[in-house]
Structures are given as C-alpha cells and as structure tokens.
Write an enzyme that holds these catalytic residues in place. Structure first.
Site, PDB file in Angstrom:
ATOM      1  N   HIS A 306       0.857  -1.193   0.000  1.00  0.00           N
ATOM      2  CA  HIS A 306       0.000   0.000   0.000  1.00  0.00           C
ATOM      3  C   HIS A 306       0.886   1.233   0.000  1.00  0.00           C
ATOM      4  O   HIS A 306       1.931   1.254   0.630  1.00  0.00           O
ATOM      5  CB  HIS A 306      -0.905   0.021   1.243  1.00  0.00           C
ATOM      6  CG  HIS A 306      -2.071   0.930   1.100  1.00  0.00           C
ATOM      7  ND1 HIS A 306      -1.987   2.274   1.337  1.00  0.00           N
ATOM      8  CD2 HIS A 306      -3.345   0.689   0.718  1.00  0.00           C
ATOM      9  CE1 HIS A 306      -3.164   2.828   1.123  1.00  0.00           C
ATOM     10  NE2 HIS A 306      -4.013   1.898   0.741  1.00  0.00           N
ATOM     11  N   ASP A 363      -7.905  -5.331  -0.261  1.00  0.00           N
ATOM     12  CA  ASP A 363      -8.345  -6.207  -1.365  1.00  0.00           C
ATOM     13  C   ASP A 363      -7.960  -7.662  -1.180  1.00  0.00           C
ATOM     14  O   ASP A 363      -8.332  -8.507  -1.993  1.00  0.00           O
ATOM     15  CB  ASP A 363      -7.734  -5.686  -2.686  1.00  0.00           C
ATOM     16  CG  ASP A 363      -8.279  -4.313  -3.019  1.00  0.00           C
ATOM     17  OD1 ASP A 363      -7.482  -3.377  -3.124  1.00  0.00           O
ATOM     18  OD2 ASP A 363      -9.512  -4.183  -3.099  1.00  0.00           O
TER      19      ASP A 363
END
Ligand code: SDX
Length: 426
Positions: A306, A363
């Site tokens: 991320h 996700d």
C-alpha cells in the site's frame, strides 16, 4: 500554523522561508506555493510527498495502521454501524440523530430508481462487457437525465445530487450484473436496507419470492463500510481533479470509476482472487513468492502492499474476521482461504516483504467473501465503486463547501528538445 519552520537555501544564494501547515493529526506540510513565482517547481512523481488539499473527512496513519472517518475508527464503524449511517457521517461530518438517520434513509430510498431510459443504455453494450466499462458509461450518462439539479454552485443541488448518486449506484451495479447474465432488471425494494436491497436487485428474479439472507446482508453492509472512503487515493484525487474544472458531479464520479478500475487500485480485488485461483494450492505458494520478488517478472502479490500503510491495513483485519464469519455461517470450506492465510503467513516472515513493509490490504480477503456471497469476480471492482461513491462525493462536496475551486494543474520538468526550426519537406 505550526511552530515548526522551514527555510530553503539554494546554492545561487536564493533563500525562501516556507510556511508550515499543521493538521489536527498526522504529518506537517511545507507550503511551497512561493516557489513557482520564483521559477522553481518541486518534483514529486506519484505525489508521494505531496498534500494536494486540506480535508476533514478521513485520517490515515500508515505507520500505525489507523483509519478514522470523521474521527471514528474503522473497526468501530464496521462492527457497529449501518452503511448509510457511515455515509451520513462522511457527507455531513457528524453522526445522525435517530430522526436525521430516518429522514436520510427515506430520502435515499426515494431516489433508488433510475430513469427508465437508462436501462436502454445497457442494451448498447455486449453482454460479455466488463461491468466496469458499463459503469463508466452509465454513471457519466446520469448527467443527461438529472441536469435540472446540476447547478454546482447551489448547495441544495449538490445535496440532491449526492443523494441521487448514493441511491442509484446499487441499482446501476445490479443492472450491470443482470444484463451480463441475460436476466431482467429487478426494481429496488424500498422496504429493504441498503445492503439488503442490493442483494435483492442482484439475485432476485420475477419468478419467485426472494428473502435476504441476514448473514450476507451483514457481510455486504460491512464490505460497503470498509470501502467507503480512504483519503486522497488515486480515484478520489481523480474526482477532485475533475471537479476542479467545474465538471458536473456525474462526470466526476465516472472519472473516479475509471481510475478505480486499474489493478493497482480498485481492480486489485478481482486480480487478487484470480491470483489465489492461479496459485491453487498451498504447495505452489513459494513459486509465486519468488516471482513477486523477481524484478524481471511483472507479477506482484495482488492484495499486498500500500502507498500509505506500512503496517497492516486495518480494513484487511476486519475483512479477514468477516471472511471467517461468513464462510463459517454459510458452511463453506473455500480452499482459497487456506491459500490466502498461508500466503499471508509466509509473506509476513519473508525479508523482502518485511523490508518493504508489505502487508495485506483491503483487497486481499474481500474477494473470498464476495465469492461466498455469490458475486461474480468481474463484479468485484463494481462493488468497490458502489461503496466508494459516498467517499468520492463527500470530497466533491468538501471542495465546494470549504476549499473553493482552484483548478488542479500540476507542472513538469521538461526534458524534450530545445527550440528547433521546422523545414518544409521538398
Ligand atoms: C487500493 O491509496 C489508497 O488508499 C488505495 C486503497 C483505497 O482504499 O482507495 O487503499 C485501495 O488501491 C489498495 C491497493 C490495491 N493494489 C494492490 O493490491 C496491487 C498490488 N500492490 C502494489 O501494486 C503496490 O503495493 C501499490 C500500488 C499498492 C503501492 O505501490 P507504491 O506505493 O508505488 O510502492 P512501490 O510500487 O514503489 O513498491 C515499493 C517496493 C518495490 O520494490 P523495490 O523497487 O523497492 O525493490 O515494494 C515492492 C515494489 O516492487 N512491492 C511489491 C508489491 N507492492 C510493492 N512487491 C511484490 N508484491 C507487491 N504487491
């Protein structure tokens, strides 16, 4: 302002005292606006060190793995709130009272239908179109049907448009799915919750009664909350950039949907489940871990890493808990969950991932839950776009309500040719 100071000294003798902007939480920001007036730019590809705006909506602490919506931790919201309560909080800044909540829910329910002519848009697409392509088209097309409330300088119009987008996204998303399987569109049922209504429009048929499964309803509500907003991510900053030119909100949301579609962003949930299916079994994980580390191999662990979180994405923690709950309550033994858990365990003990602070993100587990609910893989990012619409529109409203509009227009370091003459070809 902060008591921190910043001075930029250049070797040619120029010096600039730069202001510091201090937020209520998080990093301070150095104000560099003075530089362009002195023929200087900052250089920050990917905007990794750039605050593009001030915002009161969402706070992320990437080092600690903290996510707050208007000050409320995501874990508390996911466990205790209804998605429309979170939507109200994001849009208006405070939790609704019972009366405000009921009035808001009624307002949203009154706008769940889409203009009947919009259904004809779907018939222009191939049945096997990717539903995100359809969503880009039909969401932008909403501007052709609701232009009477598109005075973006009128707060009432902005509020009505926000409600319309929040209310109609589930309807459009379910229509994408129904169209792809050749089933008739199902009209929204205003007696149902936001999550329940979406399940109804996705899986009910005109031929028999459909009862919303409370386990799935709770899971969908939580998935919507976990995807609602996330500060200045790629799609939200796309919406802000589109809005900065004065574009209508439906066009701005269509731009956000387009940006979200990429596998590095919202498309990662679809890519992640395909990756887990490709890995197939626990014994093949080492092969894929090596591929993820190989600079000559474009393969990356989807659902991992991320830009901001250098710790566990707090949403991934809730998603993993929800994954176990849903599979257990539905009595599903999905081998992909075992692959995901083992992949996570191995990656989190591997120096490559540890050194780069790569953890599961929102996700990584969502696809397993969505599959358990019966959502087809191609619809995963549509679900993300549906849930994120309230975040996009909250930032859109914030721009008008607090920041005013200054067109987003970054500069560049030019590395092309110097001027040269163009001679006509003889
Ligand atoms: C979302 O911004 C948001 O808030 C987004 C989001 C939201 O709610 O809006 O949280 C939603 O988009 C989550 C992210 C979903 N994307 C994926 O899961 C795709 C896989 N992840 C990567 O593509 C990547 O981690 C990004 C795009 C998410 C972040 O990329 P960055 O910040 O630009 O980091 P980078 O590409 O510079 O990577 C740093 C290093 C590199 O290695 P080195 O060159 O330093 O040796 O880490 C490596 C990368 O190769 N790396 C990975 C990796 N992610 C980064 N290596 C293997 N697998 C990965 N997933």
């Amino acid at each position: 302002m902060s008591d921190l100071t910043a001075k930029l000294s250049l070797s040619d003798g120029r010096e600039f005292d730069l202001e510091i902007h201090k937020g209520t939480l998080g990093y301070d920001a150095v104000d560099v606006q003075v530089l362009s007036k002195n023929h200087l730019f900052t250089y920050d590809p990917g905007l990794m060190s750039t605050a593009m705006c001030k915002s009161e909506i969402t706070y992320i602490d990437g080092d600690q793995g903290v996510l707050l919506h208007r000050g409320y931790p995501i874990h508390d919201l996911a466990q205790n709130a209804d998605y429309l309560e979170v939507a109200y909080l994001l849009l208006y800044g405070e939790r609704p009272t019972k009366e405000q909540r009921d009035a808001f829910n009624k307002q949203v329910r009154n706008h769940t239908l889409v203009h009947e002519q919009i259904s004809r848009f779907f018939h222009g697409f191939r049945r096997d179109s990717h539903p995100m392509a359809v969503m880009c088209g039909v969401s932008g097309a909403l501007a052709a049907f609701y232009h009477e409330a598109l005075d973006i300088h009128n707060e009432e119009d902005r509020d009505l448009t926000a409600i319309r987008l929040l209310a109609k996204m589930p309807t459009l998303a379910a229509m994408c799915y129904k169209y792809s399987i050749g089933h008739p569109f199902m009209f929204p049922q205003n007696r149902l919750s936001y999550a329940g209504n979406f399940l109804y429009m996705m899986f009910a048929t005109p031929c028999e009664p459909y009862e919303v499964n409370p386990v799935l309803e709770k899971a969908v509500n939580r998935i919507f909350i976990l995807h609602a907003d996330h500060e200045q991510n790629a799609s939200t900053s796309t919406v802000r950039t589109a809005a900065s030119s004065g574009a209508n909100p439906f066009a701005c949301i269509a731009a956000g949907i387009a940006s979200l579609w990429g596998p590095a962003h919202g498309g990662a949930n679809e890519a992640c489940i395909k990756m887990l299916e490709e890995i197939g079994s626990v014994d093949r994980i080492p092969e894929f871990i090596e591929r993820a580390k190989d600079k000559n191999d474009p393969f990356r662990l989807m659902g991992f890493g991320h830009r901001v979180y250098k710790n566990y994405d707090p949403r991934a923690k809730v998603m993993r808990e929800t994954c176990h709950e849903v599979l257990q309550e539905l009595g599903i033994n999905n081998p992909l969950l075992e692959v995901a858990m083992e992949l996570e365990r191995i990656a989190l003990t591997d120096q490559y991932f540890i050194e780069r602070n790569l953890y599961p993100n929102v996700d990584f587990y969502s696809g397993i839950i969505l599959k358990a609910i019966g959502i087809p893989v191609s619809m995963f990012t549509v679900i993300f776009a549906l849930a994120r619409t309230v975040g996009w529109i909250s930032h859109w409203k914030e721009m008008y309500n607090t920041m005013g509009l200054k067109i987003v227009r970054p500069r560049q370091v030019y590395t092309g040719h110097t001027e040269r003459a163009f001679e006509k070809l003889d």
